[in-house]
Design an enzyme around this catalytic site. Structure first.
Site, PDB file in Angstrom:
ATOM      1  N   VAL A 180       6.144  -4.612   0.404  1.00  0.00           N
ATOM      2  CA  VAL A 180       6.004  -3.716  -0.671  1.00  0.00           C
ATOM      3  C   VAL A 180       5.275  -4.393  -1.643  1.00  0.00           C
ATOM      4  O   VAL A 180       4.467  -3.735  -2.298  1.00  0.00           O
ATOM      5  CB  VAL A 180       7.681  -3.404  -1.350  1.00  0.00           C
ATOM      6  N   ASP A 181       5.337  -5.616  -1.883  1.00  0.00           N
ATOM      7  CA  ASP A 181       4.228  -6.501  -2.711  1.00  0.00           C
ATOM      8  C   ASP A 181       2.935  -6.084  -2.157  1.00  0.00           C
ATOM      9  O   ASP A 181       2.127  -5.733  -3.110  1.00  0.00           O
ATOM     10  CB  ASP A 181       4.643  -8.055  -2.786  1.00  0.00           C
ATOM     11  N   ILE A 182       2.796  -6.339  -1.004  1.00  0.00           N
ATOM     12  CA  ILE A 182       1.184  -6.148  -0.541  1.00  0.00           C
ATOM     13  C   ILE A 182       0.741  -4.746  -0.672  1.00  0.00           C
ATOM     14  O   ILE A 182      -0.403  -4.675  -1.141  1.00  0.00           O
ATOM     15  CB  ILE A 182       1.118  -6.614   1.127  1.00  0.00           C
TER      16      ILE A 182
END
Length: 408
Positions: A180-182
């Site tokens: 989700v961060d990427i």
């Protein structure tokens, strides 16, 4: 020297950890000047996310974790305590001279120091201000903290990852990478470039409100769309896919491989490679929809066939048959792949204390504005003097006074 796509764009990066720093790194890779602002004496929390920590030229561990190195190349680094009036003033000065500001503080925090979009817009109407938060700038969860794993659980990503219930090890599973961060970082970089395009046409900046929860849900793509038109919640399929069948791992005599034969041509070629030309003529498997409907029966047959031989033999036969397949690599064996070596995905940067440090290369290839050599992630406060003197005109004495008082 060939110019880069975002040359002339200055980015003020107030972010930490992964999602937003990943976005600013991408902009830096594309040629933007990125100035990373960190807390004096402490820095980005990601610097502490080790071991492993980078070793200096003498083999001694530095204070920079591999986690930090992964998302902070092509940036200049300064330290400023924005919670002090003098520190906040420095950030405002830098924002007035920047095209983009990226931050990932909790909603409302920067407003206390006059560093919110509304305050900075007054001095720089063309500023593109990107806020990356867990839940967005509004809504009942807006002030909550959160991290990647929380959002993988909340957005539904974990529910479609892992083995089915009832199997050994079955149950929802987090994706190993901070996905989700990427993905949020990629959405952020895309949104920023769109906002810059609008700014170049109109002279007006804007506020970008990105939520990790929203980005995680959006990434479920066809899983969600299938539910919306059918009302059926996707089951977990482990290493199996939701497109054509087969599309998953198979255990060979010695190791796993991943095989995709989703089209009719590929499926017929797979049958030939396995010595099972009869499969393409089986009415249960005659076209894509029938193979999906009879997935379990087909996979039982394929499991038995692949178990007969070592992976290398099957991969050679599948390559000859033009059926997409791969060994299941780890982060060590992936760099043995001749295609990865040919594409130059393993790069190196010259670090100020560690010397040459291996890093991943940005995968984007531009014919007219190629990505240039990478600059190593900065040490904490590495560029304080240069940025404050060259960009803000501070004297040597002023800079030393700020340092003495802990403002930088």
């Amino acid at each position: 020297m060939t110019s880069q796509a975002l040359e002339g764009v200055r980015v003020l990066d107030l972010s930490r950890i992964l999602a937003a720093p990943f976005a600013s790194q991408l902009l830096g890779d594309l040629g933007a000047e990125v100035i990373k602002v960190e807390r004096p004496g402490v820095g980005d929390d990601a610097r502490q996310y080790g071991p492993p920590f980078l070793s200096d030229a003498d083999g001694n561990a530095t204070r920079d974790a591999g986690f930090y190195l992964s998302c902070n190349r092509n940036k200049r680094g300064i330290t400023v305590d924005h919670s002090t009036p003098e520190g906040a003033a420095i950030v405002r000065e830098l924002a007035a001279k920047s095209d983009v500001l990226i931050e990932n503080f909790r909603t409302g925090v920067l407003a206390k120091y006059g560093l919110d979009y509304g305050s900075l817009k007054a001095a720089n109407p063309g500023l593109v201000y990107c806020s990356v938060t867990g839940y967005g700038q509004d809504g009942p969860y807006a002030t909550r903290p959160g991290y990647d794993g929380v959002f993988q659980a909340m957005c539904g990503m974990m529910s479609v990852s892992g083995l089915p219930d009832g199997q050994p090890g079955g149950g929802p599973m987090k994706v190993g990478v901070s996905m989700v961060d990427i993905l949020t970082g990629l959405y952020a970089a895309n949104a920023i470039q769109a906002a810059l395009r609008y700014r170049d046409r109109t002279g007006e900046g804007q506020h970008i409100d990105l939520a990790l929860l929203d980005c995680g849900l959006a990434s479920l793509s066809h899983f969600v769309q299938n539910y919306l038109i059918s009302g059926k919640v996707a089951e977990r399929r482990g290493n199996g896919g939701y497109g054509g069948i087969p599309s998953q791992t198979f255990r060979c005599a010695d190791r796993d491989i991943f095989v995709v034969a989703s089209t009719n041509r590929q499926f017929a070629a797979l049958g030939d490679a396995l010595g099972r030309a009869d499969l393409a003529g089986d009415p249960r498997f005659g076209d894509v929809s029938r193979r999906i409907e009879n997935r379990d029966a087909l996979l039982a047959i394929l499991d038995a066939e692949f178990a007969r031989r070592p992976a290398a033999e099957w991969l050679a036969l599948l390559e000859t048959a033009d059926v997409p397949a791969s060994p299941v690599n780890d982060v060590r064996t992936v760099f043995d792949n001749p295609q990865i070596r040919h594409r130059g995905m393993l790069d190196a940067v010259n670090h100020v204390v560690a010397g040459e440090v291996p890093v991943l290369r940005n995968p984007i290839r531009l014919s007219e504005t190629p990505i240039g050599p990478s600059r190593a992630p900065p040490l904490l406060g590495q560029d304080n003097d240069a940025v404050l003197h060259d960009l803000l005109g501070r004297s040597v004495e002023d800079i030393e006074d700020l340092r003495h008082r802990g403002i930088i």
